[in-house]
Design a protein around this motif. Structure first.
Motif, PDB file in Angstrom:
ATOM      1  N   CYS A  26      39.417 -15.696  -9.058  1.00 28.81           N
ATOM      2  CA  CYS A  26      37.969 -15.531  -9.191  1.00 28.81           C
ATOM      3  C   CYS A  26      37.573 -15.270 -10.644  1.00 28.81           C
ATOM      4  O   CYS A  26      36.392 -15.251 -10.961  1.00 28.81           O
ATOM      5  CB  CYS A  26      37.452 -14.427  -8.274  1.00 28.81           C
ATOM      6  SG  CYS A  26      37.903 -12.772  -8.779  1.00 28.81           S
ATOM      7  N   CYS A  44      43.836  -9.498  -5.286  1.00 31.12           N
ATOM      8  CA  CYS A  44      42.624  -9.181  -6.043  1.00 31.12           C
ATOM      9  C   CYS A  44      41.671  -8.338  -5.192  1.00 31.12           C
ATOM     10  O   CYS A  44      41.357  -8.706  -4.072  1.00 31.12           O
ATOM     11  CB  CYS A  44      41.936 -10.473  -6.475  1.00 31.12           C
ATOM     12  SG  CYS A  44      40.403 -10.174  -7.357  1.00 31.12           S
ATOM     13  N   CYS A  85      42.173 -11.840 -12.800  1.00 32.17           N
ATOM     14  CA  CYS A  85      42.420 -12.557 -11.554  1.00 32.17           C
ATOM     15  C   CYS A  85      42.303 -14.040 -11.847  1.00 32.17           C
ATOM     16  O   CYS A  85      41.273 -14.499 -12.338  1.00 32.17           O
ATOM     17  CB  CYS A  85      41.410 -12.162 -10.481  1.00 32.17           C
ATOM     18  SG  CYS A  85      41.502 -13.235  -9.041  1.00 32.17           S
TER      19      CYS A  85
END
Ligand SMILES: [Zn+2]
Length: 578
Positions: A59, A35, A56
């Protein structure tokens, strides 16, 4: 289809994101990588080709290609749209020229930078550029290299660029914001760069961001002057030459990091690639992230003086924090990378590059040089100093090998110390990739994929889903409810619209379904999933009935118990028939 959708459907999201993130194919429609928006060791960033969507799982960032570009380049929607439209050769429609304030300012600033760059280039070829040209010639730069890197010269007068910007009608606020000119106390302006050799600096996407100016007069300080921070130029977010080198970095799976602009230019001109340079600052963690997105392997090749060595020493920790695999390349005879290439040739440089050692040997050499090598205690002390560094090597096998090699390199006998060293290194805790726990059943995953597979399939499927009562009990029920409600209202059921209407938890479920990549979206697959959903509904009703009947029998409510038993038998008969 509006212009945004046209651009979105023409542009390849994997291609765009792939310029910033090293992506690996993982399934027919899915790519994964580290990421770019948070620091991670194992990939939890996925891109879906057909859905034109990224997510992602660590997060939580997610979105389409526009959102990706806005986030990673720090630009507004208008600029993202414009740059993607350019990418696929689609002219922007006139009405969209009305941009937001920030985009407008950035566009004006970019215009000013480009004007300045052209002016600097012209100066370099003109009479005032003689001294700068002589310097470049002395450094062995060929005309095509000067052109390739867009080098230029800023006039001595301090008014040349100012006059040009005034002629072009830029106002005082814009001039101040550009960083190209400075304001005096009395409100008048003067050129920021004066009598300097100019290196244009570009952002990762290749847009001009600012400049560095090298002093030509020996008593001019500082030797290198960078553009001040502007809306276009944040020095900790820029690496010199990255926009040219990034493709090579991904291909070679390695970055060569040098200190100076001239090193990056000289090496590139000699055919040594891919090289990037820190832009007159200390290396920042953002810059490390930018490199890491393209490759985790890096070779540091700094000047062979104490300052260069100290910089390398400082950067090792920063690079290891991001799990980069670090090698250090040292050049002899006090030559910097550019000089080395010129004096010894590219082949000699390449040979040293291939022999660049793991950072720990380099640290060991430095630590040893600072100690009395014949003192056995000193050797142990050197080893102890190295433990924390070796511990940070990401790969376990490499780490253990390094521990063994280092012990013999330093000259420590096998035994207690080595054992301790090994133990310290082996017990490093490995980060485990946590796959998102599958919250969805296979049939609901498949049905969700089928809805977005094609409009024809969606129409038929949605009609059928209305009759499948059990989806009301799915973990993804709110997603289905949203889909059915949209279809009811006559809206076209598209992935992004559905996604946009969901709460975050449901967005995650939807992303999980779409990125799972195991759905067999064929007519048979869909029929099987519907049958399975129906069966699960029946199953649930059966166990409900059984519990309820037991309760009724306990409380002596026989008529109701009998009625429900009748229903249960009916369900079981139907189940046997099917
Ligand atoms: Zn992330």
């Amino acid at each position: 289809m509006d212009f945004k959708d046209q651009v979105k459907s023409s542009v390849d999201i994997v291609g765009v994101i792939g310029e910033y993130v090293r992506l690996k194919k993982s399934g027919s429609q899915r790519y994964v990588g580290l990421c770019p928006f948070h620091s991670e060791k194992t990939p939890s960033f996925s891109v879906h080709v057909a859905r034109q969507f990224y997510k992602c799982f660590s997060c939580g960032v997610a979105g389409d290609v526009f959102e990706f570009l806005m986030k990673i380049e720090g630009v507004g929607f208008f600029e993202a749209l414009k740059s993607l439209a350019e990418r696929c050769g689609m002219p922007m429609p006139k009405r969209s020229l009305v941009a937001d304030e920030d985009s407008k300012l950035r566009a004006v600033l970019l215009q000013m930078q480009e004007l300045a760059a052209a002016n600097f280039r012209t100066n370099l070829q003109g009479p005032s550029g003689a001294e700068a040209r002589a310097y470049l010639e002395k450094r062995g730069l060929r005309p095509e290299t000067i052109e390739q890197f867009g080098l230029g010269y800023a006039e001595r007068s301090g008014r040349a660029l100012l006059r040009l910007l005034e002629q072009q009608g830029f106002d005082k606020t814009q001039m101040e914001a550009s960083g190209l000119v400075r304001k005096r106390d009395d409100g008048t302006f003067y050129d920021y760069f004066r009598n300097r050799l100019i290196f244009p600096i570009h952002g990762e996407s290749g847009k001009l961001a600012g400049f560095a100016g090298r002093a030509l007069a020996p008593d001019d300080n500082p030797k290198y002057l960078n553009s001040p921070e502007t809306r276009l130029y944040q020095k900790s977010h820029v690496l010199y030459n990255l926009h040219r080198a990034k493709e090579g970095i991904r291909k070679e799976d390695r970055t060569i990091l040098v200190e100076g602009y001239m090193d990056a230019i000289g090496l590139t001109a000699a055919g040594i690639q891919p090289v990037v340079a820190v832009c007159g600052t200390s290396l920042s963690s953002q810059q490390v992230q930018m490199m890491k997105r393209h490759s985790q392997r890096i070779v540091l090749n700094f000047d062979p003086d104490a300052a260069g060595a100290n910089a390398a020493g400082r950067y090792i920790n920063l690079l290891l924090d991001e799990r980069m695999q670090v090698r250090i390349m040292e050049l002899d005879a006090g030559l910097d990378p550019d000089e080395y290439c010129q004096e010894r040739g590219a082949a000699a440089y390449r040979e040293r590059l291939e022999k660049a050692k793991g950072f720990f040997y380099w640290v060991a050499d430095r630590a040893r040089a600072a100690q009395d090598a014949n003192d056995p205690d000193a050797r142990v002390a050197v080893l102890r100093q190295l433990v924390p560094l070796v511990e940070r090597i990401p790969d376990k096998l490499e780490r253990m090998t390094a521990a063994e090699d280092l012990a013999s390199y330093i000259g420590v006998e096998r035994g207690v110390v080595l054992d301790q060293f090994r133990k310290a290194v082996a017990t490093r805790r490995e980060a485990v990739f946590e796959r998102p726990k599958a919250a969805l059943r296979a049939d609901e995953r498949l049905l969700l994929n089928a809805v977005f597979h094609s409009p024809e399939m969606a129409d038929e499927l949605i009609r059928e889903l209305k009759g499948v009562e059990s989806i009301g009990h799915f973990a993804s029920r709110r997603i289905f409810q949203t889909i059915l409600a949209m279809a009811e209202a006559g809206a076209e059921v598209r992935f992004e619209e559905v996604h946009a209407r969901l709460e975050e938890a449901d967005q995650n479920l939807l992303a999980e379904a779409v990125l799972a990549d195991d759905a067999d979206v064929s007519a048979e697959g869909v029929a099987a999933a519907i049958a399975s959903a129906r069966r699960s509904g029946i199953e649930r009703r059966r166990s409900e009935l059984k519990v309820r009947i037991k309760e009724l029998e306990r409380t002596g409510n026989w008529p109701e118990a009998l009625r429900l038993t009748g229903e249960l038998q009916e369900i079981e008969r139907a189940a046997r028939r099917s």
